[in-house]
Design a protein around this motif. Sequence first.
Motif, PDB file in Angstrom:
ATOM      1  N   PRO A   1       7.638  17.616   4.892  1.00 11.28           N
ATOM      2  CA  PRO A   1       7.881  17.944   3.390  1.00 11.28           C
ATOM      3  C   PRO A   1       7.739  19.554   3.045  1.00 11.28           C
ATOM      4  CG  PRO A   1       5.754  16.988   3.469  1.00 11.28           C
ATOM      5  CD  PRO A   1       6.278  16.720   4.777  1.00 11.28           C
ATOM      6  N   ASP A   2       8.317  19.981   1.992  1.00  9.21           N
ATOM      7  CA  ASP A   2       8.028  21.292   1.934  1.00  9.21           C
ATOM      8  C   ASP A   2       6.587  21.496   1.274  1.00  9.21           C
ATOM      9  OD1 ASP A   2      10.650  22.255   1.922  1.00  9.21           O
ATOM     10  OD2 ASP A   2      10.973  22.076  -0.294  1.00  9.21           O
ATOM     11  N   GLY A   3       6.096  22.499   1.710  1.00  9.78           N
ATOM     12  CA  GLY A   3       4.449  22.651   1.738  1.00  9.78           C
ATOM     13  C   GLY A   3       3.813  22.531   3.151  1.00  9.78           C
ATOM     14  N   THR A   4       4.152  22.035   3.884  1.00  6.48           N
ATOM     15  CA  THR A   4       3.402  21.462   5.334  1.00  6.48           C
ATOM     16  C   THR A   4       3.087  22.848   5.900  1.00  6.48           C
ATOM     17  OG1 THR A   4       4.911  19.554   5.668  1.00  6.48           O
ATOM     18  CG2 THR A   4       3.929  20.493   7.384  1.00  6.48           C
ATOM     19  N   GLN A   5       1.829  22.717   6.509  1.00  4.99           N
ATOM     20  CA  GLN A   5       1.352  23.709   7.166  1.00  4.99           C
ATOM     21  C   GLN A   5       1.694  24.160   8.418  1.00  4.99           C
ATOM     22  OE1 GLN A   5      -2.450  22.520   6.217  1.00  4.99           O
ATOM     23  NE2 GLN A   5      -2.728  24.121   5.064  1.00  4.99           N
ATOM     24  N   VAL A   6       2.259  25.253   8.938  1.00  4.07           N
ATOM     25  CA  VAL A   6       2.775  25.626  10.356  1.00  4.07           C
ATOM     26  C   VAL A   6       1.740  26.604  10.918  1.00  4.07           C
ATOM     27  CG1 VAL A   6       4.533  26.667  11.699  1.00  4.07           C
ATOM     28  CG2 VAL A   6       5.146  25.234   9.453  1.00  4.07           C
ATOM     29  N   TYR A   7       1.343  26.435  12.266  1.00  4.49           N
ATOM     30  CA  TYR A   7       0.587  27.290  13.089  1.00  4.49           C
ATOM     31  C   TYR A   7       1.148  27.590  14.469  1.00  4.49           C
ATOM     32  CZ  TYR A   7      -3.472  28.904  15.725  1.00  4.49           C
ATOM     33  OH  TYR A   7      -4.274  29.443  16.571  1.00  4.49           O
ATOM     34  N   VAL A   8       1.612  29.266  14.160  1.00  6.49           N
ATOM     35  CA  VAL A   8       2.289  29.638  15.294  1.00  6.49           C
ATOM     36  C   VAL A   8       1.323  30.365  16.395  1.00  6.49           C
ATOM     37  CG1 VAL A   8       4.259  30.887  16.177  1.00  6.49           C
ATOM     38  CG2 VAL A   8       4.499  29.569  14.060  1.00  6.49           C
ATOM     39  N   HIS A   9       1.072  30.087  17.405  1.00  8.20           N
ATOM     40  CA  HIS A   9       0.284  31.057  18.461  1.00  8.20           C
ATOM     41  C   HIS A   9       0.716  31.010  19.709  1.00  8.20           C
ATOM     42  CE1 HIS A   9      -1.410  27.519  20.508  1.00  8.20           C
ATOM     43  NE2 HIS A   9      -0.856  26.812  19.229  1.00  8.20           N
TER      44      HIS A   9
ATOM     45  N   ASN B   1       0.887  -1.271  -0.186  1.00  9.88           N
ATOM     46  CA  ASN B   1      -0.123   0.037   0.003  1.00  9.88           C
ATOM     47  C   ASN B   1       0.796   1.255   0.046  1.00  9.88           C
ATOM     48  OD1 ASN B   1      -2.423  -1.558  -0.181  1.00  9.88           O
ATOM     49  ND2 ASN B   1      -2.470  -1.685   2.224  1.00  9.88           N
ATOM     50  N   ALA B   2       0.247   2.389  -0.708  1.00  6.18           N
ATOM     51  CA  ALA B   2       1.071   3.496  -0.753  1.00  6.18           C
ATOM     52  C   ALA B   2       0.600   4.595   0.638  1.00  6.18           C
ATOM     53  CB  ALA B   2       0.677   4.214  -1.806  1.00  6.18           C
ATOM     54  N   GLN B   3       1.484   5.530   0.871  1.00  9.44           N
ATOM     55  CA  GLN B   3       1.232   6.634   1.900  1.00  9.44           C
ATOM     56  C   GLN B   3       1.842   7.864   1.206  1.00  9.44           C
ATOM     57  OE1 GLN B   3       3.109   5.470   5.548  1.00  9.44           O
ATOM     58  NE2 GLN B   3       1.234   4.557   6.309  1.00  9.44           N
ATOM     59  N   ASN B   4       0.813   8.649   1.303  1.00  9.42           N
ATOM     60  CA  ASN B   4       0.989  10.140   0.720  1.00  9.42           C
ATOM     61  C   ASN B   4       1.137  10.902   1.798  1.00  9.42           C
ATOM     62  OD1 ASN B   4       1.525   9.173  -2.033  1.00  9.42           O
ATOM     63  ND2 ASN B   4      -0.846   9.404  -2.277  1.00  9.42           N
ATOM     64  N   ILE B   5       1.822  12.015   1.877  1.00  8.96           N
ATOM     65  CA  ILE B   5       1.796  13.104   2.864  1.00  8.96           C
ATOM     66  C   ILE B   5       1.156  14.359   2.169  1.00  8.96           C
ATOM     67  CG2 ILE B   5       3.010  14.839   4.594  1.00  8.96           C
ATOM     68  CD1 ILE B   5       5.329  12.826   4.580  1.00  8.96           C
ATOM     69  N   VAL B   6      -0.090  14.750   2.789  1.00  9.91           N
ATOM     70  CA  VAL B   6      -0.902  15.836   2.049  1.00  9.91           C
ATOM     71  C   VAL B   6      -1.070  16.917   3.316  1.00  9.91           C
ATOM     72  CG1 VAL B   6      -2.197  14.157   0.690  1.00  9.91           C
ATOM     73  CG2 VAL B   6      -3.139  14.641   3.049  1.00  9.91           C
ATOM     74  N   ASN B   7      -1.472  18.017   2.459  1.00 11.67           N
ATOM     75  CA  ASN B   7      -1.769  19.409   3.386  1.00 11.67           C
ATOM     76  C   ASN B   7      -3.291  19.130   3.677  1.00 11.67           C
ATOM     77  OD1 ASN B   7      -3.140  20.126   1.090  1.00 11.67           O
ATOM     78  ND2 ASN B   7      -1.464  21.595   0.594  1.00 11.67           N
ATOM     79  N   SER B   8      -4.013  20.346   4.244  1.00 11.17           N
ATOM     80  CA  SER B   8      -5.504  20.193   4.571  1.00 11.17           C
ATOM     81  C   SER B   8      -6.322  20.276   3.239  1.00 11.17           C
ATOM     82  CB  SER B   8      -5.663  21.476   5.453  1.00 11.17           C
ATOM     83  OG  SER B   8      -5.227  22.549   4.869  1.00 11.17           O
ATOM     84  N   ALA B   9      -5.685  20.672   2.093  1.00  5.58           N
ATOM     85  CA  ALA B   9      -6.466  20.853   1.027  1.00  5.58           C
ATOM     86  C   ALA B   9      -6.493  19.161   0.413  1.00  5.58           C
ATOM     87  CB  ALA B   9      -6.209  21.868   0.185  1.00  5.58           C
ATOM     88  N   GLY B  10      -5.777  18.266   1.004  1.00  6.35           N
ATOM     89  CA  GLY B  10      -5.375  16.926   0.287  1.00  6.35           C
ATOM     90  C   GLY B  10      -4.458  16.986  -0.936  1.00  6.35           C
ATOM     91  N   GLU B  11      -3.597  18.135  -1.125  1.00 10.64           N
ATOM     92  CA  GLU B  11      -2.630  17.988  -2.144  1.00 10.64           C
ATOM     93  C   GLU B  11      -1.429  17.210  -1.621  1.00 10.64           C
ATOM     94  OE1 GLU B  11      -3.193  22.590  -3.891  1.00 10.64           O
ATOM     95  OE2 GLU B  11      -1.710  22.071  -2.261  1.00 10.64           O
ATOM     96  N   VAL B  12      -0.886  16.407  -2.481  1.00  8.93           N
ATOM     97  CA  VAL B  12       0.213  15.415  -2.071  1.00  8.93           C
ATOM     98  C   VAL B  12       1.433  16.478  -1.918  1.00  8.93           C
ATOM     99  CG1 VAL B  12       1.744  13.365  -2.742  1.00  8.93           C
ATOM    100  CG2 VAL B  12      -1.067  13.545  -3.105  1.00  8.93           C
ATOM    101  N   LEU B  13       1.870  16.414  -0.686  1.00  2.00           N
ATOM    102  CA  LEU B  13       3.253  16.974  -0.568  1.00  2.00           C
ATOM    103  C   LEU B  13       4.645  16.157  -0.873  1.00  2.00           C
ATOM    104  CD1 LEU B  13       2.616  19.063   2.684  1.00  2.00           C
ATOM    105  CD2 LEU B  13       2.255  19.641   0.188  1.00  2.00           C
ATOM    106  N   ARG B  14       4.346  14.823  -0.534  1.00  2.00           N
ATOM    107  CA  ARG B  14       5.289  13.931  -0.589  1.00  2.00           C
ATOM    108  C   ARG B  14       4.849  12.631  -0.700  1.00  2.00           C
ATOM    109  NH1 ARG B  14       9.885  14.650   3.509  1.00  2.00           N
ATOM    110  NH2 ARG B  14       8.831  13.091   4.733  1.00  2.00           N
ATOM    111  N   VAL B  15       5.330  11.608  -1.569  1.00  2.00           N
ATOM    112  CA  VAL B  15       4.840  10.076  -1.554  1.00  2.00           C
ATOM    113  C   VAL B  15       5.947   9.692  -0.214  1.00  2.00           C
ATOM    114  CG1 VAL B  15       4.813   8.282  -2.893  1.00  2.00           C
ATOM    115  CG2 VAL B  15       4.301  10.402  -3.988  1.00  2.00           C
TER     116      VAL B  15
ATOM    117  N   SER C   1       0.981  18.686   9.714  1.00  2.00           N
ATOM    118  CA  SER C   1       1.216  19.919  10.066  1.00  2.00           C
ATOM    119  C   SER C   1       1.918  20.102  11.457  1.00  2.00           C
ATOM    120  CB  SER C   1      -0.295  20.708  10.406  1.00  2.00           C
ATOM    121  OG  SER C   1      -1.073  20.179  11.461  1.00  2.00           O
ATOM    122  N   ILE C   2       2.461  21.330  11.810  1.00  2.00           N
ATOM    123  CA  ILE C   2       3.226  21.501  12.804  1.00  2.00           C
ATOM    124  C   ILE C   2       2.728  22.857  13.606  1.00  2.00           C
ATOM    125  CG2 ILE C   2       5.651  22.566  13.529  1.00  2.00           C
ATOM    126  CD1 ILE C   2       6.630  21.411  10.962  1.00  2.00           C
TER     127      ILE C   2
END
Length: 476
Positions: free
Chosen positions: A468-476, A299-313, A361-362
Amino acid sequence: MTDQLTHDPVVGDGPNEPESAVAVRVRLAETLEATSTPKRKRRFLWLWIAGGVLVLLLGAALTLLIAPGTTVAGVPVGGLPPSIAANVVSQRLSDASISVNGTRMTGSELGVSVDAGALTNKALADRPLWNLGAWFGAPIEAPVTLEAGKADKALQQALPSLYTKPTDASVRFVNGTYVVKPAAPGIRVNTAALAQSLQRAFSRDIDHVAVQTTKTDALPPISTGTAEATAKKLGGMLDTIGFYVGTERTVPVAPDVAASWLTVTSHDSTGSFSITADQKKIQTAVDALPGQVNRQPANAQNIVNSAGEVLRVETAGQTGRTLGSTGGVAAAFATQLSDGNAEYSLPVTETPFQTTNLQRSIDVNLSTQTLSMIQNGVVVGSWAISSGLPGTPTPTGHFTVRDHIRVQTMSSTQYGYVVPNVQWVMYFDYNGDAFHGVYWHDNFGHPMSHGCVGMPISLAQQLYDWTPDGTQVYVH
């Protein structure tokens, strides 16, 4: 008694009186006159017919026979019709005694020929018997040809010193590739020039023919160009040979193994090479295919953002495969290889794989001075960090990891520092703020930086590899 014998009755109608002598003479004269006159008339008729036939025959001869004194290829054909003349020319050339470099040979041995039919037909057209001006004209020179193979064979037997055998080009497998040994020309009699010499000699005197030979290159049946093309073809086969599933060369065949399957044979008769393959040797490779082809799906695993875009396989998927029947594969592949096709498509049943998306996400909490790695809404890792000091705070908001740098020197003219060998750097804004490892303090859990988010080097590497590049970061 006498009267009885003289006057015996005769069976018939009417009296049987004897014919008088005068009457007999008159009747005979009439008969002779009646029969003699027609015979004289018929004799004159036959004379006229015979004369007419002679005239017709003479006319035919004038138009259908070749003028006297005409020679074709040195052979007299005057007074003959073209068909007979053609046979005479062909036979004379075949029987002609020819001295080649002082060695006696016959026209038949050399395969000497001319287009006798066309030449004698033209001789009649140009020189018919009725044309007295064409009588005893100049000899008709006939283009002579030699049956090449026959002439060469006869000359080589009679004059072997004039011949050197050519060497064919060859193709061999050496050190993982096919190489060519170039062809080498030999020496032979120039039969084209010999035919021209014979043509001139026949025109002079067919009964005394003597010619000298000239030499020319004897080209080998298998040329260097043919060998190079074959080697190129074989090289292309080595580059692609194997057992395929779709477009994938699932089981490659090593060049030396492939070469052991193949036999390259030269054919002088056609000036070419043929390729054959050993079915039994191929069968050994076929027997090992199940262990090399069969597999379970992955089976495959993809890293995606909140929009479902594949950032890295993260893990590439792989279909499962089950090899079908291999009966007849070796024979079929052997046939393919003989035709130059080195890609064999295997009968395979495929099982599709499943794909899982990992949304990552971070989260950076400045209040608690902690960083958390979040995957599909679940915290999978968390530790203390050192964010920016009050005078140089870490910016808050939503950001995206935009760059990975393994190691670099960080410096600032504004704040007057230069820090070399900073490792596992990931920038998340365009103001120079980044996640990175820290080796110059261990006061994590407290603000210490000029805006960056620092952490122990080992944890910085973990975050670097996880993100991966494109990972979302939330700083608060």
